[in-house]
Structures are given as structure tokens and as C-alpha cells.
Design a protein around this motif. Structure first.
Motif, PDB file in Angstrom:
ATOM      1  N   ARG A  56       0.820  -1.211   0.000  1.00 57.01           N
ATOM      2  CA  ARG A  56       0.000   0.000   0.000  1.00 57.01           C
ATOM      3  C   ARG A  56       0.859   1.269   0.000  1.00 57.01           C
ATOM      4  O   ARG A  56       0.397   2.325  -0.394  1.00 57.01           O
ATOM      5  CB  ARG A  56      -0.923   0.021   1.214  1.00 57.01           C
ATOM      6  CG  ARG A  56      -2.118  -0.931   1.137  1.00 57.01           C
ATOM      7  CD  ARG A  56      -3.147  -0.523   2.164  1.00 57.01           C
ATOM      8  NE  ARG A  56      -4.237  -1.458   2.301  1.00 57.01           N
ATOM      9  CZ  ARG A  56      -5.372  -1.399   1.610  1.00 57.01           C
ATOM     10  NH1 ARG A  56      -5.531  -0.449   0.698  1.00 57.01           N
ATOM     11  NH2 ARG A  56      -6.338  -2.267   1.826  1.00 57.01           N
ATOM     12  N   TYR A  78      -7.432  10.720   5.708  1.00 57.51           N
ATOM     13  CA  TYR A  78      -7.386   9.309   5.313  1.00 57.51           C
ATOM     14  C   TYR A  78      -6.599   9.108   4.023  1.00 57.51           C
ATOM     15  O   TYR A  78      -6.766   9.832   3.043  1.00 57.51           O
ATOM     16  CB  TYR A  78      -8.800   8.767   5.101  1.00 57.51           C
ATOM     17  CG  TYR A  78      -8.810   7.338   4.591  1.00 57.51           C
ATOM     18  CD1 TYR A  78      -8.836   6.270   5.476  1.00 57.51           C
ATOM     19  CD2 TYR A  78      -8.756   7.063   3.228  1.00 57.51           C
ATOM     20  CE1 TYR A  78      -8.822   4.961   5.025  1.00 57.51           C
ATOM     21  CE2 TYR A  78      -8.744   5.756   2.756  1.00 57.51           C
ATOM     22  CZ  TYR A  78      -8.766   4.718   3.658  1.00 57.51           C
ATOM     23  OH  TYR A  78      -8.745   3.430   3.193  1.00 57.51           O
ATOM     24  N   ALA A  79      -5.761   8.068   4.039  1.00 56.80           N
ATOM     25  CA  ALA A  79      -5.104   7.600   2.819  1.00 56.80           C
ATOM     26  C   ALA A  79      -4.939   6.092   2.934  1.00 56.80           C
ATOM     27  O   ALA A  79      -4.768   5.549   4.038  1.00 56.80           O
ATOM     28  CB  ALA A  79      -3.743   8.265   2.614  1.00 56.80           C
ATOM     29  N   ALA A  80      -4.967   5.413   1.813  1.00 61.81           N
ATOM     30  CA  ALA A  80      -4.771   3.960   1.829  1.00 61.81           C
ATOM     31  C   ALA A  80      -3.383   3.603   2.336  1.00 61.81           C
ATOM     32  O   ALA A  80      -3.194   2.567   2.979  1.00 61.81           O
ATOM     33  CB  ALA A  80      -4.990   3.395   0.426  1.00 61.81           C
ATOM     34  N   SER A  81      -2.405   4.461   2.069  1.00 59.18           N
ATOM     35  CA  SER A  81      -1.026   4.167   2.467  1.00 59.18           C
ATOM     36  C   SER A  81      -0.762   4.453   3.944  1.00 59.18           C
ATOM     37  O   SER A  81       0.341   4.185   4.425  1.00 59.18           O
ATOM     38  CB  SER A  81      -0.053   4.981   1.606  1.00 59.18           C
ATOM     39  OG  SER A  81      -0.325   6.363   1.724  1.00 59.18           O
ATOM     40  N   ARG A 108     -11.088   8.717   9.945  1.00 63.31           N
ATOM     41  CA  ARG A 108     -10.467  10.045   9.736  1.00 63.31           C
ATOM     42  C   ARG A 108     -11.089  11.047  10.695  1.00 63.31           C
ATOM     43  O   ARG A 108     -12.178  10.843  11.227  1.00 63.31           O
ATOM     44  CB  ARG A 108     -10.674  10.510   8.295  1.00 63.31           C
ATOM     45  CG  ARG A 108     -12.151  10.411   7.856  1.00 63.31           C
ATOM     46  CD  ARG A 108     -12.575  11.543   6.965  1.00 63.31           C
ATOM     47  NE  ARG A 108     -12.167  11.381   5.592  1.00 63.31           N
ATOM     48  CZ  ARG A 108     -12.849  10.731   4.663  1.00 63.31           C
ATOM     49  NH1 ARG A 108     -13.988  10.141   4.974  1.00 63.31           N
ATOM     50  NH2 ARG A 108     -12.428  10.671   3.419  1.00 63.31           N
ATOM     51  N   SER A 150      -2.557   8.025  -6.524  1.00 63.88           N
ATOM     52  CA  SER A 150      -3.317   7.575  -5.363  1.00 63.88           C
ATOM     53  C   SER A 150      -4.688   8.236  -5.321  1.00 63.88           C
ATOM     54  O   SER A 150      -5.694   7.593  -4.984  1.00 63.88           O
ATOM     55  CB  SER A 150      -2.559   7.891  -4.069  1.00 63.88           C
ATOM     56  OG  SER A 150      -1.312   7.232  -4.034  1.00 63.88           O
ATOM     57  N   ASP A 209      -8.282   7.630  -3.369  1.00 61.75           N
ATOM     58  CA  ASP A 209      -8.001   8.154  -2.033  1.00 61.75           C
ATOM     59  C   ASP A 209      -8.645   9.535  -1.860  1.00 61.75           C
ATOM     60  O   ASP A 209      -8.473  10.408  -2.714  1.00 61.75           O
ATOM     61  CB  ASP A 209      -6.484   8.299  -1.828  1.00 61.75           C
ATOM     62  CG  ASP A 209      -5.847   7.012  -1.344  1.00 61.75           C
ATOM     63  OD1 ASP A 209      -6.403   5.950  -1.639  1.00 61.75           O
ATOM     64  OD2 ASP A 209      -4.809   7.088  -0.671  1.00 61.75           O
ATOM     65  N   TYR A 215      -7.652  11.652   0.252  1.00 58.85           N
ATOM     66  CA  TYR A 215      -6.646  12.378   1.027  1.00 58.85           C
ATOM     67  C   TYR A 215      -6.515  13.850   0.608  1.00 58.85           C
ATOM     68  O   TYR A 215      -6.480  14.751   1.460  1.00 58.85           O
ATOM     69  CB  TYR A 215      -5.297  11.678   0.889  1.00 58.85           C
ATOM     70  CG  TYR A 215      -4.167  12.331   1.646  1.00 58.85           C
ATOM     71  CD1 TYR A 215      -4.037  12.149   3.010  1.00 58.85           C
ATOM     72  CD2 TYR A 215      -3.225  13.120   0.989  1.00 58.85           C
ATOM     73  CE1 TYR A 215      -3.001  12.746   3.718  1.00 58.85           C
ATOM     74  CE2 TYR A 215      -2.185  13.710   1.683  1.00 58.85           C
ATOM     75  CZ  TYR A 215      -2.072  13.526   3.042  1.00 58.85           C
ATOM     76  OH  TYR A 215      -1.056  14.120   3.733  1.00 58.85           O
TER      77      TYR A 215
END
Length: 360
Positions: A65, A164-167, A194, A233, A238, A240
Motif C-alpha cells: 500500500r 485518510y489515505a490507503a497508504s 479520519r 493515489s 483516495d 486524502y
């Protein structure tokens, strides 16, 4: 080998008769158990040495990720180039920020966990609090095991990433559920996804900035620098980028600043891909070239100071701004263990514990 397998399949056959128990016998009623909170931050090397940094980077940069490049392409690069050269380069940078209790990220994250536990206790809640790091130590599985050993039947997981981010956040969910999948008696789990527009979080940032300005005066420009992500991303879904923009706008409004007084930028690029823009260091250089003499930089996405804030923002970006003609550059520290932030964190946690037994 056959005997070991037989013991595993039918272990009670090998116990003394006095130790054999009937699992179907009626037992005393079991209470609701305790409630736990797991705070999770990114992670840090155990010490500012090349081997420790290499171990940390190997775990961090192996997460699919974090680096979304096909494994057959990325892993030879990681182990053949990155992990050979980068740890040695990072040693002086980590040593320059290291504290008596470890890295700043670990020290302040621990203080946040301790402060949260004390605050919840004062509010009359019986909640165990543990800290886990997504990469490195204290590891998430060990933190969960400590909560389970303390009798926690429910665990609220709080990734310390406002946006929030997937990473980031998603990797925490991955690690927690991966460990839970190995447990026979699993706890109930909740996750805070988040809190980029949470009023308490924003007010903690405002209090930090305004307190700094009372002591040092206001700048011509306030730069809000968020950690960067590759543009793909966002294209993949995402939220983000929009989270960061919303945090920046709400923070600006609470500070009473006009749009032209604030810049929202993104830092910490890695690799050759195009990342979220505008980039922090080039923006600071351009501001200086345009005649801006005084800037303050704050990093709203970082709840604890770390290499990216203290070294990259506090030193590298400062040198870049002054080199282009700027005269006064200041980094405003993260909320760290500030009491206003601990109160806000307590409010956030308490709201997300609703419906779970946590009263003494």
C-alpha cells in the motif's frame, strides 16, 4: 513427529487426569470484559543507526500500500539499491533530532497514549490504552496481545492520521485485522477512519498556532504543509487530497486569515512519479523570490514531530527559503503532548466508544 501431531490433535490424552477439564461443564458467568484503545502511529527506527534504519525501511517500504509498484519490479530496487544506500544517509538526520527517550515520534506518541489513559480515567472510564507502531516497535500485534491479556473484549483502533489515505490508515486496518485473523477468541473491533474536520482537532491546532504567535509575532505568510502522495493515489480513489484541503480551509477560517495569507503545500516526495502539488520547498523558494520575508510553516497532518517535520521542514526548507532571500522562517511544532490536543483526542475517543461498556 507422529507423536507430536497426535498431541496436537488430542492434547488432553497426554495430560495427567487431575489436569483434564470438561469444556462443556457449566462455568461461572463471564462479565462483559474490558474496553481497550489502540493508538497507532507510523513508526520509527529503534535507534539512529544504519542497521536499525535499514530494518525499519525494509518493513515500511515493503508494504504494497505504501509503494504501489508491482512487486517483481520494486523488490529488486528496494533491496538492491534503496536499502544499500539510504540508511547511511539518514543516520546523521536521525541523530540530529533524537531525544533521550528515542525518536520524537515515539516519545510524543507515548506521551499521547499516557495522557489519554489518564484523561479517560479522570472522566470515569475504565479503558486500557496501548500504543502500537505500524512499522517497527512497539508492534501492533504485541499491543493487541497486551490489551487482550488485560481482559479487553473490545478494542477501538485510532490511527493517528487525521486525513485518510490507503497508504496510512488502511495499512493500520490491514495490520490489525491480519493479527485478529490469527486469534481464536477475537475481540470486537472499531476503527476511526479520519478526523480531518473534527472540531477538537482543529481547535488544538488553532491553540498551538495562536500560542506560538503570541510569543513570536505573526508572519506575512502561513504555509500549511501536508505529507505528499503520488497523484495516482488520488486518481485511484483516495480522499486524502480533499481531506487536506478541507483541513486547511477550516483551519484558516478559525485563525481569521484571508486566502492570500495562507499556502497549502505537500512535502516528502519520494521517487520519480508526480506527487500532489504544490510542493513545499519550491513554494517556499518562490515566496522568497516574490519578496515575502517572513513565513511560518505548520504541518497539520502530523500529530507528533518526527524526521519529516523537524529535519525536512525545520531545517532543509528553512535553508531553501533563506537562500532565496527570505529573512525569517519558523516551524511551528506539532501538537505533540499539548493538553488541548489530549483533551480533543479524549473527546474523539469517547464519542467512538459509545455503546460499549466502559464505565467504572
Amino acid at each position: 513427529m507422529f507423536l507430536r501431531a497426535f498431541k496436537y490433535i488430542w492434547p488432553e490424552r497426554f495430560l495427567p487426569e487431575a489436569e483434564q477439564k470438561d469444556p462443556f461443564a457449566e462455568q461461572a458467568p463471564v462479565g462483559p470484559g474490558k474496553t481497550g484503545v489502540l493508538l497507532v502511529n507510523l513508526g520509527t527506527p529503534d535507534e539512529p543507526t544504519a542497521p536499525a534504519i535499514r530494518r525499519y525501511l525494509a518493513e515500511f517500504l515493503s508494504d504494497p500500500r505504501v509503494i504501489e509498484i508491482p512487486r517483481y519490479l520494486w523488490m529488486p530496487i528496494l533491496h538492491g539499491m534503496v536499502l544499500r544506500a539510504r540508511p547511511k544517509k539518514l543516520v546523521p538526520r536521525y541523530r540530529g533530532i533524537w531525544m533521550d527517550g528515542g525518536s520524537p515520534l515515539l516519545v510524543y506518541s507515548r506521551r499521547q497514549a499516557e495522557g489519554l489513559a489518564a484523561l479517560l480515567a479522570r472522566r470515569g472510564l475504565q479503558v486500557d490504552v496501548e500504543l502500537g507502531m505500524r512499522y517497527g516497535n512497539p508492534a501492533i500485534p504485541a499491543a493487541i496481545d497486551r490489551l487482550r491479556a488485560a481482559g479487553c473484549e473490545r478494542i477501538l483502533v485510532v490511527p493517528l492520521y487525521p486525513q485518510y489515505a490507503a497508504s496510512t490508515t488502511a495499512t493500520v486496518v490491514d495490520a490489525v485485522t491480519r493479527h485478529a485473523a490469527r486469534l481464536r477468541n477475537q475481540p470486537e473491533l472499531r476503527f476511526i477512519k479520519r478526523f480531518h474536520d473534527d472540531a477538537g482537532y482543529l481547535e488544538a491546532l488553532v491553540a498551538r498556532i495562536e500560542s506560538y504567535w503570541r510569543d513570536h509575532g505573526r508572519p506575512q505568510k502561513l504555509v500549511m504543509s501536508f505529507h505528499g502522495l503520488p497523484r495516482y493515489s488520488i486518481e485511484l480513489g483516495d480522499p486524502y487530497y480533499q481531506d487536506c484541503l478541507r483541513t486547511g480551509r477550516l483551519l484558516r477560517e478559525r485563525l481569521g486569515l484571508m486566502p492570500e495569507q495562507v499556502e497549502v503545500t505537500f512535502q516528502s516526495r519520494f521517487g520519480a512519479a508526480r506527487w500532489l502539488e504544490p510542493y513545499t520547498e519550491p513554494t517556499l523558494r518562490e515566496l522568497a523570490r516574490q519578496g515575502v520575508k517572513e513565513v511560518d510553516v505548520v504541518c497539520p497532518g502530523f500529530l507528533a514531530d518526527c524526521l519529516e517535520t523537524l529535519e525536512e521542514i525545520g531545517q532543509e526548507c528553512r535553508e531553501a527559503f533563506l537562500h532565496e532571500g527570505g529573512e525569517r522562517y519558523r516551524y511551528i511544532p506539532a501538537v505533540n503532548d499539548d493538553a488541548v490536543w489530549i483533551d480533543a483526542l479524549g473527546d474523539l475517543v469517547q464519542r467512538n466508544l459509545q455503546g460499549w461498556p466502559a464505565l467504572k
